[in-house]
Design a protein around this motif. Structure first.
Motif, PDB file in Angstrom:
ATOM      1  N   SER A   1      26.777  18.976  20.135  1.00  0.00           N
ATOM      2  CA  SER A   1      25.629  18.183  20.578  1.00  0.00           C
ATOM      3  C   SER A   1      24.322  18.948  20.399  1.00  0.00           C
ATOM      4  N   SER A   2      24.353  20.272  20.591  1.00  0.00           N
ATOM      5  CA  SER A   2      23.131  21.065  20.413  1.00  0.00           C
ATOM      6  C   SER A   2      22.704  21.092  18.951  1.00  0.00           C
ATOM      7  N   GLN A   3      23.665  21.060  18.033  1.00  0.00           N
ATOM      8  CA  GLN A   3      23.314  21.016  16.613  1.00  0.00           C
ATOM      9  C   GLN A   3      22.591  19.722  16.250  1.00  0.00           C
ATOM     10  N   LEU A   4      22.862  18.656  16.999  1.00  0.00           N
ATOM     11  CA  LEU A   4      22.231  17.371  16.724  1.00  0.00           C
ATOM     12  C   LEU A   4      20.826  17.272  17.298  1.00  0.00           C
ATOM     13  N   VAL A   5      20.472  18.206  18.180  1.00  0.00           N
ATOM     14  CA  VAL A   5      19.135  18.196  18.774  1.00  0.00           C
ATOM     15  C   VAL A   5      18.138  18.740  17.763  1.00  0.00           C
ATOM     16  N   VAL A   6      17.078  18.011  17.518  1.00  0.00           N
ATOM     17  CA  VAL A   6      16.043  18.408  16.557  1.00  0.00           C
ATOM     18  C   VAL A   6      14.768  18.736  17.329  1.00  0.00           C
ATOM     19  N   LEU A   7      14.405  20.004  17.338  1.00  0.00           N
ATOM     20  CA  LEU A   7      13.172  20.448  17.994  1.00  0.00           C
ATOM     21  C   LEU A   7      12.113  20.650  16.920  1.00  0.00           C
ATOM     22  N   ARG A   8      10.984  19.975  17.088  1.00  0.00           N
ATOM     23  CA  ARG A   8       9.968  19.935  16.027  1.00  0.00           C
ATOM     24  C   ARG A   8       8.820  20.916  16.229  1.00  0.00           C
ATOM     25  N   SER A   9       8.795  21.617  17.328  1.00  0.00           N
ATOM     26  CA  SER A   9       7.746  22.613  17.557  1.00  0.00           C
ATOM     27  C   SER A   9       8.246  23.970  17.080  1.00  0.00           C
ATOM     28  N   PRO A  10       7.501  24.652  16.217  1.00  0.00           N
ATOM     29  CA  PRO A  10       7.986  25.924  15.664  1.00  0.00           C
ATOM     30  C   PRO A  10       8.101  27.022  16.727  1.00  0.00           C
ATOM     31  N   ASN A  11       9.220  27.730  16.691  1.00  0.00           N
ATOM     32  CA  ASN A  11       9.328  29.015  17.369  1.00  0.00           C
ATOM     33  C   ASN A  11       9.522  30.068  16.287  1.00  0.00           C
ATOM     34  N   VAL A  12       9.857  31.288  16.655  1.00  0.00           N
ATOM     35  CA  VAL A  12       9.950  32.349  15.645  1.00  0.00           C
ATOM     36  C   VAL A  12      11.036  32.026  14.624  1.00  0.00           C
ATOM     37  N   GLN A  13      12.214  31.614  15.085  1.00  0.00           N
ATOM     38  CA  GLN A  13      13.301  31.348  14.142  1.00  0.00           C
ATOM     39  C   GLN A  13      12.977  30.178  13.214  1.00  0.00           C
ATOM     40  N   ARG A  14      12.519  29.080  13.779  1.00  0.00           N
ATOM     41  CA  ARG A  14      12.236  27.912  12.937  1.00  0.00           C
ATOM     42  C   ARG A  14      11.090  28.207  11.978  1.00  0.00           C
ATOM     43  N   ALA A  15      10.060  28.911  12.438  1.00  0.00           N
ATOM     44  CA  ALA A  15       8.938  29.244  11.557  1.00  0.00           C
ATOM     45  C   ALA A  15       9.397  30.154  10.423  1.00  0.00           C
ATOM     46  N   GLU A  16      10.219  31.152  10.737  1.00  0.00           N
ATOM     47  CA  GLU A  16      10.686  32.065   9.688  1.00  0.00           C
ATOM     48  C   GLU A  16      11.547  31.337   8.666  1.00  0.00           C
ATOM     49  N   ARG A  17      12.403  30.450   9.117  1.00  0.00           N
ATOM     50  CA  ARG A  17      13.260  29.719   8.170  1.00  0.00           C
ATOM     51  C   ARG A  17      12.419  28.816   7.263  1.00  0.00           C
TER      52      ARG A  17
ATOM     53  N   VAL B   1       8.126  22.110   2.315  1.00  0.00           N
ATOM     54  CA  VAL B   1       8.732  22.784   3.465  1.00  0.00           C
ATOM     55  C   VAL B   1       9.955  21.993   3.934  1.00  0.00           C
ATOM     56  N   PRO B   2      10.947  22.666   4.496  1.00  0.00           N
ATOM     57  CA  PRO B   2      12.101  21.955   5.060  1.00  0.00           C
ATOM     58  C   PRO B   2      11.672  21.105   6.254  1.00  0.00           C
ATOM     59  N   THR B   3      12.360  20.026   6.472  1.00  0.00           N
ATOM     60  CA  THR B   3      12.074  19.152   7.611  1.00  0.00           C
ATOM     61  C   THR B   3      12.716  19.733   8.870  1.00  0.00           C
ATOM     62  N   PRO B   4      12.281  19.306  10.046  1.00  0.00           N
ATOM     63  CA  PRO B   4      12.936  19.775  11.282  1.00  0.00           C
ATOM     64  C   PRO B   4      14.428  19.470  11.300  1.00  0.00           C
ATOM     65  N   GLU B   5      14.839  18.340  10.729  1.00  0.00           N
ATOM     66  CA  GLU B   5      16.259  18.002  10.691  1.00  0.00           C
ATOM     67  C   GLU B   5      17.044  19.003   9.848  1.00  0.00           C
ATOM     68  N   GLN B   6      16.474  19.433   8.731  1.00  0.00           N
ATOM     69  CA  GLN B   6      17.156  20.404   7.868  1.00  0.00           C
ATOM     70  C   GLN B   6      17.253  21.771   8.547  1.00  0.00           C
ATOM     71  N   VAL B   7      16.202  22.167   9.237  1.00  0.00           N
ATOM     72  CA  VAL B   7      16.232  23.459   9.934  1.00  0.00           C
ATOM     73  C   VAL B   7      17.219  23.421  11.092  1.00  0.00           C
ATOM     74  N   ALA B   8      17.329  22.280  11.771  1.00  0.00           N
ATOM     75  CA  ALA B   8      18.248  22.161  12.908  1.00  0.00           C
ATOM     76  C   ALA B   8      19.693  22.394  12.485  1.00  0.00           C
ATOM     77  N   GLN B   9      20.038  22.076  11.233  1.00  0.00           N
ATOM     78  CA  GLN B   9      21.410  22.241  10.764  1.00  0.00           C
ATOM     79  C   GLN B   9      21.800  23.706  10.596  1.00  0.00           C
ATOM     80  N   VAL B  10      20.827  24.573  10.386  1.00  0.00           N
ATOM     81  CA  VAL B  10      21.127  25.990  10.162  1.00  0.00           C
ATOM     82  C   VAL B  10      20.622  26.875  11.299  1.00  0.00           C
ATOM     83  N   GLU B  11      19.974  26.285  12.279  1.00  0.00           N
ATOM     84  CA  GLU B  11      19.431  27.065  13.391  1.00  0.00           C
ATOM     85  C   GLU B  11      20.561  27.678  14.214  1.00  0.00           C
TER      86      GLU B  11
END
Length: 413
Positions: free
Chosen positions: A163-179, A203-213
């Motif tokens: 369920s956490s993998q399905l959550v899409v957070l759209r505000s950048p943090n360090v990990q999402r910004a670096e990816r 740039v990758p979309t938030p959905e794409q980053v959520a899959q590898v976060e």
């Protein structure tokens, strides 16, 4: 409650009641201390805290099951179980609020919260009913109870992970910004000197980053060169701050001595050669953020440090991390393509408008970013009139001085 169910008055019920109150008090105190230590990071990494809180709640349940095996240590085991459970419940509630905002795409946060609470109550009723029914067959033996709970706990953790993998957070943090920035930099020419404002950027979309976060284990940066984001300046926290900030990163004054113009140039700490390598630092974008680099020739290792101005907006903080990532990308590839830091700085400035535009088109939320790092910051202050012909002078803000005896400061819990 013990008197209500008929145990009556006496030493035994009173002792049990006191121990029960003590273990709850210890649990509540642990939760308060934990909340003060984590501070604002629940928003920054909600998925990680949500998953970790589920693991902690599971551990708390197993400790509660083990209490009958060691009745002489009831207060110790019960306090540990209560403390871990209280901390986990707090983390679960705080991170859940952040996750709910990701589902409230139409601003219907209250409705999403209502639905989540209803689902939780329903599952609680079903779980209690199932537990009451199974208790007739399992009995009160702690080992049997633990064996019954084990597959249920595994299913709970697996469900939380999925369920956490399905959550899409759209505000950048360090990990999402670096990816995101690493993906952009891989699209650029191998030689950054060939990059320009016309270079295509996607740039990758938030959905794409959520899959590898990653949120189960600690995040390992996609860049090889280390980034310190807003570390404290000076020594490590002293006095009471050492207890409040035990894991806070810091850098020596040499990191910013040249830029801030303080210290004795003949002193080792101010010479730029402190702690194993030479430092260079400078302000960028009119003083919105500062970057410092350190090179350790003995190990051929580089380190990049970034600080925001105390009055920087969210987009300025994101640009600072982008600029730092461009430098790290160039440093990672210096053996194959050589090192031209001036070209890296120029590429970071030239490409930022296109990167910013692509981030907005990909539906990243840039109004709020979670890029405060250790929480220190720098300020620009004008020099006295007698020195008005020189460049504006920067000074340590109260947060950046947290490691100095002159005035320790830190983010307010």
């Amino acid at each position: 409650m013990l008197f209500t169910i008929g145990l009556g008055q006496g030493a035994i019920p009173m002792a049990a009641a006191i121990q029960w109150v003590l273990k709850d008090g210890i649990g509540n105190a642990a939760a308060i201390a934990y909340a003060a230590a984590v501070n604002t990071k629940f928003d920054e990494d909600a998925k990680r805290y949500r998953f970790q809180s589920t693991v902690a709640l599971t551990a708390s349940d197993f400790m509660a099951i083990a209490m009958p095996l060691c009745p002489q240590h009831f207060l110790l085991i019960a306090s540990l179980s209560s403390g871990i459970g209280s901390i986990a419940s707090l983390a679960q509630t705080a991170s859940r609020a952040r996750v709910m905002t990701a589902f409230a795409v139409h601003g219907n946060l209250a409705d999403c919260t209502r639905a989540g609470q209803t689902q939780g109550k329903l599952m609680s009723i079903l779980g209690t009913s199932a537990g009451a029914g199974l208790s007739w067959f399992i009995g009160s033996d702690p080992l049997r109870v633990a064996l019954c709970i084990l597959p249920l706990a595994a299913a709970s953790l697996y469900s939380m992970h999925v369920s956490s993998q399905l959550v899409v957070l759209r505000s950048p943090n360090v990990q999402r910004a670096e990816r995101v920035f690493h993906s952009v930099l891989l699209q650029l020419p191998l030689d950054l000197r060939a990059a320009s404002a016309e270079s295509p950027v996607r740039v990758p979309t938030p959905e794409q980053v959520a899959q590898v976060e990653t949120f189960v284990v600690d995040y390992s940066s996609v860049f090889g060169t280390e980034l310190l984001l807003q570390p404290l300046i000076g020594g490590p926290p002293t006095g009471g701050w050492r207890l409040a900030l035990p894991f806070t990163r810091h850098v020596p004054k040499a990191a910013v001595a040249e830029m801030l113009g303080f210290g004795d140039p003949a002193a080792p700490d101010a010479s730029g050669e402190g702690e194993g390598g030479a430092w260079s630092a400078s302000w960028h974008e009119g003083g919105k953020y500062a970057l410092a680099l350190r090179h350790e020739p003995a190990r051929d290792r580089w380190q990049v440090v970034a600080w925001h101005n105390a009055r920087s907006a969210s987009i300025d903080k994101l640009q600072a991390v982008w600029h730092a990532c461009v430098l790290r990308h160039a440093l990672d590839r210096r053996c194959e393509y050589g090192l031209d830091l001036d070209a890296a700085h120029a590429a970071a400035r030239a490409l930022w408008p296109a990167v910013h535009r692509s981030l907005e088109e990909a539906d990243w939320h840039l109004v709020t970013v979670y890029l405060d790092g250790e929480g220190a910051c720098l300020e620009n202050e004008p020099r006295p009139r007698a020195q008005s012909d020189e460049q504006p002078r920067a000074s340590l803000s109260s947060a950046a001085r947290a490691g100095d005896e002159a005035g320790a400061r830190a983010p307010t819990p």
